[in-house]
Design an enzyme around this catalytic site. Structure first.
Site, PDB file in Angstrom:
ATOM      1  N   SER A 131      -3.440  13.185  -1.787  1.00 31.63           N
ATOM      2  CA  SER A 131      -2.711  12.479  -0.737  1.00 31.63           C
ATOM      3  C   SER A 131      -2.548  13.382   0.497  1.00 31.63           C
ATOM      4  O   SER A 131      -3.543  13.865   1.029  1.00 31.63           O
ATOM      5  CB  SER A 131      -1.364  12.010  -1.298  1.00 31.63           C
ATOM      6  OG  SER A 131      -0.757  11.059  -0.455  1.00 31.63           O
ATOM      7  N   ASP A 176      -5.618   1.642  -4.659  1.00 28.06           N
ATOM      8  CA  ASP A 176      -4.980   2.716  -3.892  1.00 28.06           C
ATOM      9  C   ASP A 176      -4.438   2.200  -2.559  1.00 28.06           C
ATOM     10  O   ASP A 176      -5.056   1.345  -1.916  1.00 28.06           O
ATOM     11  CB  ASP A 176      -6.022   3.812  -3.614  1.00 28.06           C
ATOM     12  CG  ASP A 176      -5.424   5.192  -3.427  1.00 28.06           C
ATOM     13  OD1 ASP A 176      -4.318   5.295  -2.878  1.00 28.06           O
ATOM     14  OD2 ASP A 176      -6.090   6.169  -3.821  1.00 28.06           O
ATOM     15  N   HIS A 184      -2.931   5.203  -6.580  1.00 29.24           N
ATOM     16  CA  HIS A 184      -2.891   6.425  -5.784  1.00 29.24           C
ATOM     17  C   HIS A 184      -2.853   7.709  -6.611  1.00 29.24           C
ATOM     18  O   HIS A 184      -3.266   8.764  -6.136  1.00 29.24           O
ATOM     19  CB  HIS A 184      -1.673   6.367  -4.855  1.00 29.24           C
ATOM     20  CG  HIS A 184      -1.684   7.362  -3.740  1.00 29.24           C
ATOM     21  ND1 HIS A 184      -2.768   7.547  -2.900  1.00 29.24           N
ATOM     22  CD2 HIS A 184      -0.733   8.241  -3.313  1.00 29.24           C
ATOM     23  CE1 HIS A 184      -2.485   8.482  -2.009  1.00 29.24           C
ATOM     24  NE2 HIS A 184      -1.262   8.932  -2.236  1.00 29.24           N
TER      25      HIS A 184
END
Length: 309
Positions: free
Chosen positions: A121, A261, A288
């Site tokens: 991320s 995601d 995610h």
């Protein structure tokens, strides 16, 4: 993780503008001196999520013998907190986090032996910015759920919000328009977004719960750089276009994201177009946090990539 050779430490970090002494907390699983394999340095998300959920990467150490380096970025976890810097966009910069990472790499003596980076991320965004500087010793780069463009990420969040029930969307929009990000109504509706597009596991694994707790307990970096919610970036990262520097990345790179995601395919794609030596895999059974949701497949892909000669 306690069964593995593990060491922890703190190193001084001269954070520009902090106005006080700072430190970086880190943990090493495996031996950096005895292993012939370059270690994997893991960059957590957030900003401010802490290392906890990346403990799953111990699977790669167990299967491949690749040492793992975890650390908490400045402002969270067991590293120095700076709540007094809330809203200070001149302080919370890529330069700050890159300097901290460089200090850790130097302290551990990884320049000559080499090292890999895995960023998840926000950590992937940081990893791309770091790799674009061609740091000495960097062998390979993995970016999981990492936006190449924050304007594109914002578009993706709008698309994902449109997939939610109308009542959830209405609650989120009404609360956001009032600046309400703390009410039970907002938190309940936001949890629906998180359940669909951030972590689809039920129950949520304890290390991920600790990660969420880290942000709740100190959201200084997150609120300044991201904003008050996962799906509306209004902080200093809102205009970031990391793919524009990605052509400078020399390290072979693996891109990963999940079918569900929040970082949708079109948000990853500019990295794929721009990085010279790159592979991209979308994991079908995850959102995610693929390293938890599709753990076996994730670890296989990353382990193979890091072990390739």
């Amino acid at each position: 993780m306690a069964a593995h050779p593990t060491s922890e430490g703190e190193i001084a970090f001269d954070a520009p503008g902090a106005g006080k002494p700072c430190h970086t907390w880190y943990k090493v699983i495996g031996s950096l001196t005895e292993s012939a394999k370059p270690p994997l340095v893991a960059l957590h998300g957030g900003p401010g999520s802490g290392h906890d959920y990346l403990e799953a990467l111990v699977d790669i150490y167990e299967a491949r013998g690749i040492p793992l380096v975890l650390y908490d970025q400045i402002g969270c976890g067991r590293s120095t907190h700076l709540r007094e810097k809330l809203g200070d966009e001149s302080f919370w910069t890529f330069e700050l986090f890159i300097k901290q990472l460089d200090g850790l790499v130097d302290h551990l003596g990884l320049r000559d032996s080499g090292f890999h980076i895995l960023g998840q991320s926000w950590g992937g965004m940081l990893g791309s910015a770091y790799a674009a500087r061609r740091p000495r010793g960097l062998r390979r780069l993995v970016m999981s759920g990492a936006p190449a463009s924050m304007p594109l990420y914002k578009q993706a969040c709008k698309k994902r919000l449109a997939e939610l029930p109308e009542a959830v969307r209405t609650t989120l929009q009404e609360c956001d328009s009032k600046g309400d990000h703390d009410s039970p109504e907002f938190k309940g509706a936001a949890a629906v977004f998180m359940k669909n597009f951030v972590c689809r596991l039920d129950p949520i694994p304890e290390p991920i719960q600790r990660t969420f707790k880290n942000v709740r307990e100190d959201s200084t970096a997150y609120n300044t750089m991201q904003g008050h919610s996962e799906f509306d970036t209004v902080g200093s990262l809102k205009d970031w276009e990391g793919w524009k520097d990605a052509h400078k990345i020399e390290a072979p790179t693996l891109l990963l994201n999940g079918r569900y995601d929040e970082v949708m395919d079109f948000v990853v794609e500019p990295f794929f177009r721009t990085i010279n030596k790159v592979k991209w895999v979308t994991l079908e059974n995850s959102s995610h946090v693929s390293l938890w949701e599709d753990r076996e497949r994730f670890m296989q892909l990353v382990g193979d990539f890091l072990s390739y000669e």
